[in-house]
Motif scaffolding. Structure first.
Motif, PDB file in Angstrom:
ATOM      1  N   VAL A  36       0.828  -1.206   0.000  1.00  0.00           N
ATOM      2  CA  VAL A  36       0.000   0.000   0.000  1.00  0.00           C
ATOM      3  C   VAL A  36       0.867   1.262   0.000  1.00  0.00           C
ATOM      4  O   VAL A  36       0.587   2.224  -0.708  1.00  0.00           O
ATOM      5  CB  VAL A  36      -0.945   0.011   1.222  1.00  0.00           C
ATOM      6  N   PRO A  47      -1.046   1.366   8.882  1.00  0.00           N
ATOM      7  CA  PRO A  47      -1.773   0.243   9.500  1.00  0.00           C
ATOM      8  C   PRO A  47      -1.577  -1.064   8.729  1.00  0.00           C
ATOM      9  O   PRO A  47      -1.439  -2.130   9.331  1.00  0.00           O
ATOM     10  CB  PRO A  47      -3.236   0.696   9.441  1.00  0.00           C
ATOM     11  N   GLN A  48      -1.548  -0.968   7.383  1.00  0.00           N
ATOM     12  CA  GLN A  48      -1.339  -2.190   6.592  1.00  0.00           C
ATOM     13  C   GLN A  48       0.041  -2.767   6.871  1.00  0.00           C
ATOM     14  O   GLN A  48       0.214  -3.986   7.001  1.00  0.00           O
ATOM     15  CB  GLN A  48      -1.512  -1.860   5.096  1.00  0.00           C
ATOM     16  N   ARG A  51       0.147  -4.649  10.113  1.00  0.00           N
ATOM     17  CA  ARG A  51      -0.446  -5.986  10.005  1.00  0.00           C
ATOM     18  C   ARG A  51       0.501  -6.945   9.289  1.00  0.00           C
ATOM     19  O   ARG A  51       0.607  -8.119   9.657  1.00  0.00           O
ATOM     20  CB  ARG A  51      -1.782  -5.916   9.239  1.00  0.00           C
ATOM     21  N   PHE A  55       2.129 -10.410  10.712  1.00  0.00           N
ATOM     22  CA  PHE A  55       2.045 -11.656   9.941  1.00  0.00           C
ATOM     23  C   PHE A  55       3.436 -12.298   9.820  1.00  0.00           C
ATOM     24  O   PHE A  55       3.604 -13.509  10.049  1.00  0.00           O
ATOM     25  CB  PHE A  55       1.473 -11.320   8.553  1.00  0.00           C
ATOM     26  N   GLU A  76      -0.107 -13.967  -0.465  1.00  0.00           N
ATOM     27  CA  GLU A  76      -1.088 -12.993   0.027  1.00  0.00           C
ATOM     28  C   GLU A  76      -1.174 -11.751  -0.853  1.00  0.00           C
ATOM     29  O   GLU A  76      -2.254 -11.276  -1.184  1.00  0.00           O
ATOM     30  CB  GLU A  76      -0.735 -12.564   1.457  1.00  0.00           C
ATOM     31  N   TYR A  77       0.006 -11.202  -1.199  1.00  0.00           N
ATOM     32  CA  TYR A  77       0.036  -9.890  -1.866  1.00  0.00           C
ATOM     33  C   TYR A  77       0.499  -9.921  -3.321  1.00  0.00           C
ATOM     34  O   TYR A  77       0.517  -8.877  -3.985  1.00  0.00           O
ATOM     35  CB  TYR A  77       0.979  -8.952  -1.105  1.00  0.00           C
ATOM     36  N   GLY A  78       0.942 -11.077  -3.822  1.00  0.00           N
ATOM     37  CA  GLY A  78       1.471 -11.136  -5.188  1.00  0.00           C
ATOM     38  C   GLY A  78       2.957 -10.800  -5.225  1.00  0.00           C
ATOM     39  O   GLY A  78       3.564 -10.450  -4.210  1.00  0.00           O
ATOM     40  N   LYS A 115      38.082   0.404 -34.738  1.00  0.00           N
ATOM     41  CA  LYS A 115      37.910   1.202 -35.961  1.00  0.00           C
ATOM     42  C   LYS A 115      38.741   2.492 -35.897  1.00  0.00           C
ATOM     43  O   LYS A 115      39.381   2.898 -36.870  1.00  0.00           O
ATOM     44  CB  LYS A 115      36.414   1.529 -36.122  1.00  0.00           C
TER      45      LYS A 115
END
Lengths: 150, 173
Positions: A36, A47-48, A51, A55, A76-78, A115
């Protein structure tokens, strides 16, 4: 008795392996993103992010390895949760493109240098450019050069 | 055109192409009223299997983007559940999209607020990106033909649901 001795002998090494595989929140947080916030998890305080840290810590406490925790975060998030692209699939191009670009630039530089050197040698071999000197100018040049003790 | 000029032109085109790709892949405008609502397939938040907005074609659907860590989402969840209880059925449903959230946290949130409407898990935020959302919560009312009929970039309140959404559902097509 023998079995106890074998277990006792293996226990320290298995504990050492477990300790070596153990990771920390700070280590994981420096290698994954807060999806995020768009920043590394270790820099995020949203806040994300909180969390996500909970986890990760829960998985660390459960004895999961760094690779397993990253796999769980990707589930979870890719893939975007990883700070560094994965070394497979399309993400591999993130590593390959700079290497290929550098190799092409190096080859182009080598060709350029070769060259440039060849054109220099050719101009030396062909002698000085410009019109031929007249006999009179040639005599004057020899006379001038003769005055210098080179 | 010499080989050298061709290489230079190709290099410039490649750089321009990369810049355009970067702009297109990151820029996403918000879905507007009248546009077709994207309906990607996502895993269900609770239970196995997958689901999509397309599963509800023929119904009005209030697509609600939310996340368990979002404070305003906690305020609107009870209002959405009440609205679902009052209007949910053959012709209408709320469809929750738990976006950029841990599925365990999402399930806990749905359990805490006793949300009975269907929920999908948009962990990487791909669906939210397709809708051009800038945060959570955001809401889109989709008509039975899959077109966006109404939208708000924020939480819905009980009054908003009653005064803006309910009248649209009265004239159900």
């Amino acid at each position: 008795m023998i079995a106890i001795a074998v277990v006792a002998a293996l226990l320290p090494s298995s504990l050492a392996v477990a300790a070596a595989a153990q990771t920390s929140l700070s280590e994981i947080s420096s290698e994954v993103m807060c999806p995020v916030c768009g920043t590394l998890l270790e820099l995020a305080e949203s806040p994300q992010a909180q969390r996500e840290k909970v986890f990760v810590q829960r998985l660390i406490d459960a004895g999961r390895s760094k690779a397993e925790i990253k796999d769980a975060l990707v589930a979870e998030y890719g893939d975007e949760v990883l700070a560094l692209p994965q070394g497979s699939g399309f993400s591999l191009s993130a590593y390959l493109v700079p290497i290929i670009g550098f190799a092409i630039a190096l080859v182009a530089l080598c060709f350029g240098v070769i060259k440039w050197r060849r054109s220099g040698e050719r101009s030396d071999r062909d002698g000085p450019a410009g019109p031929e000197l007249s006999p009179e100018d040639s005599r004057r040049l020899d006379a001038d050069l003769g005055r210098y003790d080179l | 055109m010499s080989v050298r000029s061709s290489i230079a032109v190709l290099a410039v085109l490649a750089v321009i192409g990369l810049l355009v790709f970067g702009l297109v892949s990151h820029g996403s405008s918000r879905i507007a009223v009248g546009e077709t609502a994207p309906a990607p397939t996502l895993p269900r938040l609770e239970g196995d299997g997958q689901g999509s907005l397309a599963d509800y074609r023929g119904q009005w659907v209030l697509v609600n983007f939310w996340a368990s860590w979002c404070i305003p989402c906690r305020d609107e969840a009870p209002a959405l559940e009440e609205f679902q209880k009052a209007h949910g059925g053959q012709d209408f449903t709320v469809l929750g999209i738990d976006t950029r959230d841990l599925s365990g946290d999402g399930r806990q949130f749905a359990g805490k607020y006793e949300l009975s409407y269907p929920q999908l898990h948009d962990g990487d935020g791909a669906m939210a990106h397709e809708y051009g959302t800038t945060g959570v919560p955001e809401n889109f009312l989709v008509d039975p033909h899959g077109k966006v009929e109404w939208t708000t970039p924020g939480p819905v309140s009980e009054a908003m649901l009653r005064e803006e959404i309910a009248p649209l559902l009265q004239g159900r097509s």
